[in-house]
Design a protein around this motif. Structure first.
Motif, mmCIF file in Angstrom:
data_model
loop_
_atom_site.group_PDB
_atom_site.id
_atom_site.type_symbol
_atom_site.label_atom_id
_atom_site.label_comp_id
_atom_site.label_asym_id
_atom_site.label_seq_id
_atom_site.Cartn_x
_atom_site.Cartn_y
_atom_site.Cartn_z
ATOM 1 N N ALA A 92 0.808 -1.223 0.000
ATOM 2 C CA ALA A 92 0.000 0.000 0.000
ATOM 3 C C ALA A 92 0.837 1.267 0.000
ATOM 4 O O ALA A 92 0.347 2.330 -0.399
ATOM 5 N N SER A 93 2.092 1.186 0.447
ATOM 6 C CA SER A 93 2.883 2.399 0.611
ATOM 7 C C SER A 93 4.326 2.147 0.208
ATOM 8 O O SER A 93 4.979 1.256 0.768
ATOM 9 N N ARG A 94 4.833 2.915 -0.715
ATOM 10 C CA ARG A 94 6.228 2.793 -1.120
ATOM 11 C C ARG A 94 7.186 3.169 0.006
ATOM 12 O O ARG A 94 8.180 2.464 0.227
ATOM 13 N N PRO A 95 6.965 4.280 0.761
ATOM 14 C CA PRO A 95 7.872 4.577 1.876
ATOM 15 C C PRO A 95 7.916 3.458 2.915
ATOM 16 O O PRO A 95 8.988 3.110 3.420
ATOM 17 N N LEU A 96 6.747 2.875 3.231
ATOM 18 C CA LEU A 96 6.730 1.761 4.174
ATOM 19 C C LEU A 96 7.446 0.540 3.596
ATOM 20 O O LEU A 96 8.116 -0.195 4.333
ATOM 21 N N ALA A 97 7.299 0.330 2.290
ATOM 22 C CA ALA A 97 7.989 -0.794 1.656
ATOM 23 C C ALA A 97 9.497 -0.645 1.766
ATOM 24 O O ALA A 97 10.220 -1.623 2.006
ATOM 25 N N ASP A 98 10.000 0.592 1.611
ATOM 26 C CA ASP A 98 11.439 0.827 1.699
ATOM 27 C C ASP A 98 11.971 0.605 3.114
ATOM 28 O O ASP A 98 13.168 0.376 3.298
ATOM 29 N N ILE A 99 11.091 0.662 4.114
ATOM 30 C CA ILE A 99 11.505 0.447 5.498
ATOM 31 C C ILE A 99 11.307 -1.009 5.921
ATOM 32 O O ILE A 99 12.198 -1.641 6.484
ATOM 33 N N ILE A 100 10.119 -1.537 5.625
ATOM 34 C CA ILE A 100 9.730 -2.857 6.145
ATOM 35 C C ILE A 100 10.485 -3.979 5.441
ATOM 36 O O ILE A 100 11.009 -4.893 6.096
ATOM 37 N N TYR A 101 10.531 -3.930 4.113
ATOM 38 C CA TYR A 101 11.086 -5.071 3.384
ATOM 39 C C TYR A 101 12.567 -5.312 3.689
ATOM 40 O O TYR A 101 12.955 -6.450 3.992
ATOM 41 N N PRO A 102 13.431 -4.274 3.649
ATOM 42 C CA PRO A 102 14.835 -4.529 4.013
ATOM 43 C C PRO A 102 14.983 -5.006 5.460
ATOM 44 O O PRO A 102 15.824 -5.863 5.752
ATOM 45 N N GLY A 103 14.159 -4.460 6.363
ATOM 46 C CA GLY A 103 14.221 -4.895 7.748
ATOM 47 C C GLY A 103 13.833 -6.352 7.902
ATOM 48 O O GLY A 103 14.452 -7.097 8.670
ATOM 49 N N ALA A 104 12.799 -6.776 7.162
ATOM 50 C CA ALA A 104 12.371 -8.174 7.219
ATOM 51 C C ALA A 104 13.447 -9.101 6.677
ATOM 52 O O ALA A 104 13.700 -10.176 7.238
ATOM 53 N N VAL A 105 14.090 -8.690 5.585
ATOM 54 C CA VAL A 105 15.176 -9.503 5.021
ATOM 55 C C VAL A 105 16.328 -9.627 6.017
ATOM 56 O O VAL A 105 16.913 -10.713 6.196
ATOM 57 N N MET A 106 16.643 -8.534 6.691
ATOM 58 C CA MET A 106 17.731 -8.556 7.658
ATOM 59 C C MET A 106 17.422 -9.485 8.832
ATOM 60 O O MET A 106 18.268 -10.290 9.246
ATOM 61 N N VAL A 107 16.189 -9.386 9.364
ATOM 62 C CA VAL A 107 15.808 -10.241 10.485
ATOM 63 C C VAL A 107 15.827 -11.701 10.077
ATOM 64 O O VAL A 107 16.307 -12.569 10.822
ATOM 65 N N ARG A 108 15.322 -11.993 8.887
ATOM 66 C CA ARG A 108 15.260 -13.390 8.442
ATOM 67 C C ARG A 108 16.635 -13.976 8.157
ATOM 68 O O ARG A 108 16.826 -15.194 8.246
ATOM 69 N N SER A 109 17.597 -13.120 7.824
ATOM 70 C CA SER A 109 18.928 -13.630 7.477
ATOM 71 C C SER A 109 19.784 -13.923 8.699
ATOM 72 O O SER A 109 20.817 -14.587 8.578
ATOM 73 N N ILE A 110 19.391 -13.448 9.871
ATOM 74 C CA ILE A 110 20.169 -13.692 11.088
ATOM 75 C C ILE A 110 19.865 -15.090 11.603
ATOM 76 O O ILE A 110 18.694 -15.448 11.782
ATOM 77 N N PRO A 111 20.856 -15.925 11.855
ATOM 78 C CA PRO A 111 20.604 -17.276 12.380
ATOM 79 C C PRO A 111 19.873 -17.224 13.714
ATOM 80 O O PRO A 111 20.111 -16.332 14.542
ATOM 81 N N ILE A 112 18.979 -18.179 13.918
ATOM 82 C CA ILE A 112 18.216 -18.242 15.158
ATOM 83 C C ILE A 112 19.141 -18.389 16.360
ATOM 84 O O ILE A 112 18.889 -17.835 17.439
ATOM 85 N N VAL A 113 20.233 -19.131 16.185
ATOM 86 C CA VAL A 113 21.179 -19.320 17.293
ATOM 87 C C VAL A 113 21.747 -17.979 17.751
ATOM 88 O O VAL A 113 21.960 -17.757 18.951
ATOM 89 N N ALA A 114 21.977 -17.076 16.792
ATOM 90 C CA ALA A 114 22.502 -15.760 17.148
ATOM 91 C C ALA A 114 21.448 -14.904 17.852
ATOM 92 O O ALA A 114 21.783 -14.069 18.695
#
Length: 259
Positions: A92-114
Motif C-alpha cells: 500500500a505504501s512505497r515509503p513503508l515498503a522501503d523500510i519494512i522489506y529490508p528490515g524483514a530480510v535482515m531479520v530473516r537472514s540472522i541465524p536463530i542461534v545468534a
C-alpha cells in the motif's frame, strides 16, 4: 429463453491424494526395517521402526509432542498474521515498503542461534520463546508470497474499480486480497514445516518441554529409540500441519486449485 447459470467447480479430494502419502510412508518404513535388519545396524546408530515402537519412552514423547504442537500452532498463527499485515503495508505504501522489506530480510537472514540470547532476554526460557522463534521462521515466506499476490492483480480489475469510484479500502477487500489468497495459502504450505523446525530449534537452544528438548536429552542419555521416536513424531506433526493447510486450500480455494 433461459440460460443455465454457471457454477463454480466443487472441490473434491481424489483417493490418491490421501492414499499416496500413506503408501509412501509405509514403503519407507518397510525399507527402513529391512535395511537395519539385513545390515545389522547398531541400535545406537539407527534403530529399526520395530525397536523404536517397542523401546522408546512413548509417554515422554506424547507429552513433548503436545507441548510442541501448542507452540507450533501459536507460532504459525502469529507469524502468518504478522507476515500478512506487513505485506498489506508494503503493497500500500512505497515509503513503508522501503523500510519494512529490508528490515524483514535482515531479520530473516540472522541465524536463530545468534538471536537466541536476545529472545531469551525478552521472553525468558520456555513456550513463549519457542512461539516467537516459530513466528520468525514463518513470517518471511508469507510476507514475500502475499506481496507477489497483491501486486499481481490484473490491471483490468483495478481499472474497473476506478470506473465505479471504488476507494483503496474497497479495492483491497474485494479485489486485491481475494486475488492474493492462492499466494497466501502457498506461503502457509511452505511455512508449515518451517514452523515445526523453528519451534524445535528453540526448544533445543533456548529450552522447553517439547520434542526438540527431548531429542537432545535422549541423545545425551543414550536413549536412541526415544530420540528417533521424537524425530519421527516431529516429522508427523509437520506433515499433519502441511496436510491440513492443503485440505483447507482445496475446500475454500477450489477455484484456484488446478491439480
Amino acid at each position: 429463453m433461459s440460460s443455465a447459470t454457471p457454477r463454480m467447480p466443487r472441490p473434491s479430494l481424489r483417493p490418491g491424494v490421501v492414499l499416496a502419502p500413506v503408501l509412501v510412508v509405509g514403503a519407507l518404513l518397510v525399507v527402513w526395517q529391512l535395511g537395519t535388519s539385513l545390515t545389522g545396524t547398531s541400535v545406537t546408530v539407527l534403530p529399526s521402526p520395530a525397536t523404536i515402537l517397542t523401546q522408546a519412552d512413548w509417554p515422554a514423547i506424547g507429552a513433548a509432542t503436545m507441548s510442541t504442537i501448542g507452540s507450533v500452532l501459536a507460532g504459525f498463527a502469529l507469524g502468518n498474521l504478522v507476515g500478512f499485515a506487513l505485506a498489506l503495508l508494503v503493497s500500500a505504501s512505497r515509503p513503508l515498503a522501503d523500510i519494512i522489506y529490508p528490515g524483514a530480510v535482515m531479520v530473516r537472514s540472522i541465524p536463530i542461534v545468534a538471536l537466541a540470547p536476545f529472545i531469551t532476554l525478552f521472553f525468558g526460557r520456555g513456550v513463549l520463546s519457542a512461539v516467537v522463534v516459530g513466528a520468525l521462521i514463518v513470517f518471511f515466506p508469507t510476507l514475500v508470497n502475499t506481496i507477489v499476490g497483491l501486486r499481481s492483480v490484473p490491471q483490468e480489475a483495478l481499472e474497473l474499480g476506478h470506473v465505479f469510484n471504488a476507494g483503496p479500502v474497497f479495492q483491497y477487500v474485494r479485489v486485491r486480497i481475494p486475488f492474493a489468497m492462492p499466494w497466501f495459502v502457498s506461503a502457509l504450505r511452505i511455512s508449515a514445516p518451517g514452523a515445526v523446525l523453528g519451534v524445535m530449534t528453540a526448544e533445543w537452544v533456548i529450552g522447553g518441554a517439547g520434542l526438540g528438548r527431548l531429542v537432545v536429552q535422549s541423545w545425551l542419555g543414550l536413549d536412541i529409540p526415544t530420540m528417533w521416536g521424537a524425530v519421527v513424531l516431529s516429522a508427523v506433526v509437520a506433515w499433519a500441519l502441511f496436510s491440513v493447510v492443503s485440505l483447507a486450500e482445496r475446500l475454500f480455494l477450489g477455484w484456484a486449485v488446478r491439480t
